[in-house]
Scaffold this active site. Structure first.
Site, PDB file in Angstrom:
ATOM      1  N   ARG A 111     149.089 -33.069 -29.904  1.00 54.61           N
ATOM      2  CA  ARG A 111     147.848 -33.480 -29.099  1.00 54.61           C
ATOM      3  C   ARG A 111     147.726 -33.118 -27.672  1.00 54.61           C
ATOM      4  O   ARG A 111     148.492 -32.900 -26.874  1.00 54.61           O
ATOM      5  CB  ARG A 111     148.860 -35.119 -28.816  1.00 54.61           C
ATOM      6  CG  ARG A 111     147.793 -35.941 -28.009  1.00 54.61           C
ATOM      7  CD  ARG A 111     148.539 -37.334 -27.977  1.00 54.61           C
ATOM      8  NE  ARG A 111     148.750 -37.996 -29.209  1.00 54.61           N
ATOM      9  CZ  ARG A 111     147.758 -38.932 -29.787  1.00 54.61           C
ATOM     10  NH1 ARG A 111     146.761 -39.087 -29.149  1.00 54.61           N
ATOM     11  NH2 ARG A 111     148.064 -39.432 -30.882  1.00 54.61           N
TER      12      ARG A 111
ATOM     13  N   HIS B  55     160.824 -25.157 -35.798  1.00 60.14           N
ATOM     14  CA  HIS B  55     159.577 -25.674 -36.172  1.00 60.14           C
ATOM     15  C   HIS B  55     158.533 -25.915 -35.347  1.00 60.14           C
ATOM     16  O   HIS B  55     157.367 -25.475 -35.197  1.00 60.14           O
ATOM     17  CB  HIS B  55     159.682 -27.099 -36.945  1.00 60.14           C
ATOM     18  CG  HIS B  55     160.639 -27.085 -38.176  1.00 60.14           C
ATOM     19  ND1 HIS B  55     160.673 -25.948 -38.796  1.00 60.14           N
ATOM     20  CD2 HIS B  55     161.394 -28.035 -38.699  1.00 60.14           C
ATOM     21  CE1 HIS B  55     161.700 -26.183 -40.045  1.00 60.14           C
ATOM     22  NE2 HIS B  55     161.962 -27.573 -40.050  1.00 60.14           N
TER      23      HIS B  55
END
Length: 535
Positions: A387, A291
Site C-alpha cells: 500500500r 517474504h
C-alpha cells in the site's frame, strides 16, 4: 556414482565466462500462455527431478503439484522427465501417487497416465546406502532415456528442515551429483546439477552464515537456488514491469511524492497445530525477514542495467545496505490470546505472532519515507498487499483531505489486483468530492488466463537456470544483518509482545505506531470491493 574429483580442483572462471556458458531467458520473454507446448518445453536433454523429503507436507501440498502442473501444461519434456521421491517413510510408488492425488483432487486419468514417471526410494538421511540406491536409480533412468547421446540434468529439491541441509547436501554431493555436470558453473558436457533449498535460511546472522558456509563448500553459487515463494507470486513479478515500464510512475516514485509505504501480511487463523515449529521462529523470522523484505527490495530498488539475474540482485543488495538499524520505538509486537493453548507451544512462550516494524532507507530516493512491515496471525482477514500512500495535495481547494489520500494498492493475495484510490467528483448537480478507484482486478481482466502458482514459476526458473527470483548469498547476509540485533533483543526479553484478541486488527499500539510515527492517514468508511464478474 560420485562426481569426478576434477570438479573441486578446477579454478573458477570469470563472471563473464559463467554468463556466456549459462544463458537465461529474460523475464519479459517468458510467457505461460502464448506458446505451443512444443515451444514451451524446456530443452536440454534428460531431466531428473529428485525431491528429498517426498513424504512431507511441503512436497505433498506445493512441490509435487507444481511439477505435475508444469508437466501437464507442456513445460517439461514428457519423454525425458523422471521424478524421484526420497524420504524415510516406508512407501511404495503407488502409495506415494495416491497420497499426492488425494490432496489436490487432481484428474485421476491424468495422474495415472504419467504415474510411471514417479519413483519412490525409501532411505535414511544419515546413511550412505539410501543415496547410493538413489544414484543408481537416477543413472539407470538416464541411461535408458539418453544413453550417451544427450546431456543429463539433475534437480535436487530439499523439502526438508534446514537442520538437515548440511547432512543431506554432503550425501548428495558425494553420491548423487551428475557426473556430466558443471565445473564451477561452466558446462563441461552440457549437463548440470542444481539444488533448491527452502527457507528459513538460519535463525540469525551467525546461523545463516554457518549454513551458507556449509553449503558453499559443497556447491557453487550457480548451483544453489534459495527459494522464497513470494518472489514467484504474479503481482510481485509484476513490480519491476509496473515500476520501470510506465512513464508516469518515474517522477512519482520517490520521497517527494510518497508519504509512506506499507507491506502487509495477514492471516485469519492461528498456528493450527504447527505451534511447535512456529514458536521456534516467530512471525519476524517466518514472514518479515524473508517474504516481506524481498517485496521491499523490488518496491524500492533502482532500475537495473538489464534483467540479467545478477544485475537485478545487485540492485536489491544495494537498497538493503541502505536500510538503517531498527529502533525499539519503531516496533510493536503482539501475541494473540489463546496461542499458548496449543499443546505444542510452551506455556511461558514469549514468541510474537504479530509484528509491526518501521524500516527507514537512507538514500536519495527514500530518505524520510517510513516503510511499515506488518505481519500477524489470527487477525480479521487473510491478505497480503503493498500500500503506497501519497502525500496530501498542496492548496486543497476541494477540501480533499477529508476524503483521504491517494493510494496505490497491489493485492498479492487473495484475488490479485492493482488499484489506485483517487478523489473524483461525485455524480450529481453539486460539486462534491468523493473517493473512488481505478481498478485492475486479475480475475476480471484476465478471465481466460491461468495464473501459475508461485512454485510452478520458480521450479521452471530453476530448470532454465534463471536465478533472478532466488536469494543470493550476500543478499541473505545483509537481510540478516538488518534483523538480527532486533531478534536478539526480543529473545533476551528486552521487547515484550502485548496480547491481542483473535479476529481483530492486532494490538492497538500497532495502529498508534502507524498513525503517529509513520504518518499514515486512514480513510474512514472506504472499502475496496473487487469488481463482480457478472455482466
Amino acid at each position: 556414482m560420485s562426481p569426478p574429483t576434477t570438479e573441486t580442483t578446477v579454478a573458477p572462471p570469470s563472471a563473464a565466462a559463467r554468463e556466456l556458458a549459462s544463458p537465461v531467458v529474460p523475464l519479459v520473454s517468458r510467457q505461460f500462455d502464448d506458446a505451443s507446448p512444443q515451444a514451451r518445453t524446456v530443452a536440454g536433454g534428460c531431466l531428473s527431478v529428485i525431491l528429498l523429503g517426498a513424504s512431507g507436507d511441503l512436497a505433498k501440498k506445493k512441490t509435487f503439484p507444481a511439477i505435475f502442473n508444469l508437466y501437464k501444461q507442456g513445460f517439461l519434456p514428457n519423454d525425458q522427465l523422471q521424478i524421484f521421491g526420497y524420504a524415510r517413510s516406508k512407501m511404495t510408488d503407488t502409495e506415494l501417487r495416491n497420497r499426492i492425488r488425494g490432496y489436490r483432487d487432481m484428474e485421476d486419468s491424468w495422474i495415472l497416465s504419467c504415474s510411471w514417471q514417479v519413483t519412490y526410494i525409501s532411505g535414511p538421511y544419515d546413511e550412505e546406502s539410501g543415496y547410493i540406491k538413489l544414484s543408481e536409480q537416477i543413472a539407470s533412468h538416464e541411461n535408458n532415456k539418453c544413453g550417451t547421446t544427450c546431456s543429463t540434468r539433475r534437480l535436487f529439491y530439499l523439502a526438508l528442515p534446514p537442520s538437515v541441509y548440511p547432512l543431506v547436501s554432503r550425501m548428495v554431493r558425494k553420491h548423487c551429483m551428475n557426473p556430466h555436470s558443471l565445473v564451477f558453473g561452466v558446462h563441461v558436457t552440457g549437463g548440470w546439477s542444481r539444488v533448491v533449498v527452502e527457507k528459513p535460511f538460519g535463525k540469525d546472522l551467525a546461523s545463516s552464515e554457518d549454513l551458507s558456509s556449509e553449503l558453499g563448500k559443497l556447491f557453487t553459487e550457480d548451483q544453489l537456488y534459495r527459494i522464497d515463494h513470494y518472489l514467484g507470486k504474479e503481482i510481485v513479478q509484476n513490480l519491476l514491469v509496473m515500476r520501470f515500464a510506465n512513464r508516469f510512475f518515474v517522477p512519482l516514485w520517490n520521497r517527494d511524492n510518497i508519504a509512506n509505504i506499507q507491506i502487509v501480511f495477514k492471516e485469519d487463523f492461528g498456528t493450527e497445530g504447527r505451534g511447535g515449529y512456529f514458536d521456534e521462529y516467530g512471525i519476524i523470522r517466518d514472514i518479515i525477514q524473508n517474504h516481506l523484505l524481498q517485496v521491499l527490495c523490488l518496491v524500492t530498488m533502482e532500475k537495473p542495467v538489464s534483467l540479467t539475474p545478477e544485475h537485478v540482485r545487485d540492485e536489491k543488495v544495494k537498497v538493503l545496505r541502505a536500510v538503517q538499524p531498527i529502533r525499539d520505538e519503531d516496533v510493536v509486537l503482539g501475541q494473540y490470546e489463546g496461542y499458548k493453548d496449543d499443546p505444542t507451544v510452551p506455556k511461558d512462550s514469549v514468541t510474537p505472532t504479530f509484528a509491526s516494524i518501521i524500516l527507514r532507507i537512507n538514500n536519495e530516493r527514500w530518505d524520510g519515507v517510513p516503510f511499515i512491515m506488518k505481519a500477524g496471525k489470527a487477525l480479521d482477514s487473510r491478505k497480503a498487499e503493498i500500500r503506497v500512500q501519497f502525500k496530501d495535495v498542496p492548496g486543497d481547494i476541494f477540501k480533499c483531505q477529508k476524503q483521504g489520500r491517494n493510494e496505490f494498492v497491489m493485492r498479492l493475495q487473495p484475488s490479485e489486483a492493482m488499484y489506485m484510490k483517487l478523489t473524483v467528483k461525485q455524480p450529481g448537480l453539486d460539486m462534491k468530492a468523493t473517493q473512488s478507484e481505478l481498478d485492475l482486478s486479475y480475475q476480471q481482466r484476465y478471465q481466460d488466463v491461468v495464473i501459475p502458482e508461485a512454485y510452478e514459476r520458480l521450479i521452471l526458473d530453476t530448470i532454465r537456470g534463471d536465478q533472478q527470483h532466488f536469494v543470493r548469498r550476500d543478499e541473505l547476509r545483509v537481510a540478516w544483518e538488518i534483523f538480527t540485533p532486533l531478534l536478539h533483543r526480543i529473545d533476551e526479553g528486552k521487547l515484550k509482545a502485548v496480547p491481542y484478541e483473535q479476529g481483530g486488527r492486532g494490538p492497538k499500539e500497532a495502529d498508534e505506531l502507524l498513525n503517529v510515527r509513520a504518518g499514515y492517514v486512514r480513510t474512514d468508511g472506504y472499502i475496496w470491493i473487487p469488481p463482480s464478474l457478472k455482466a
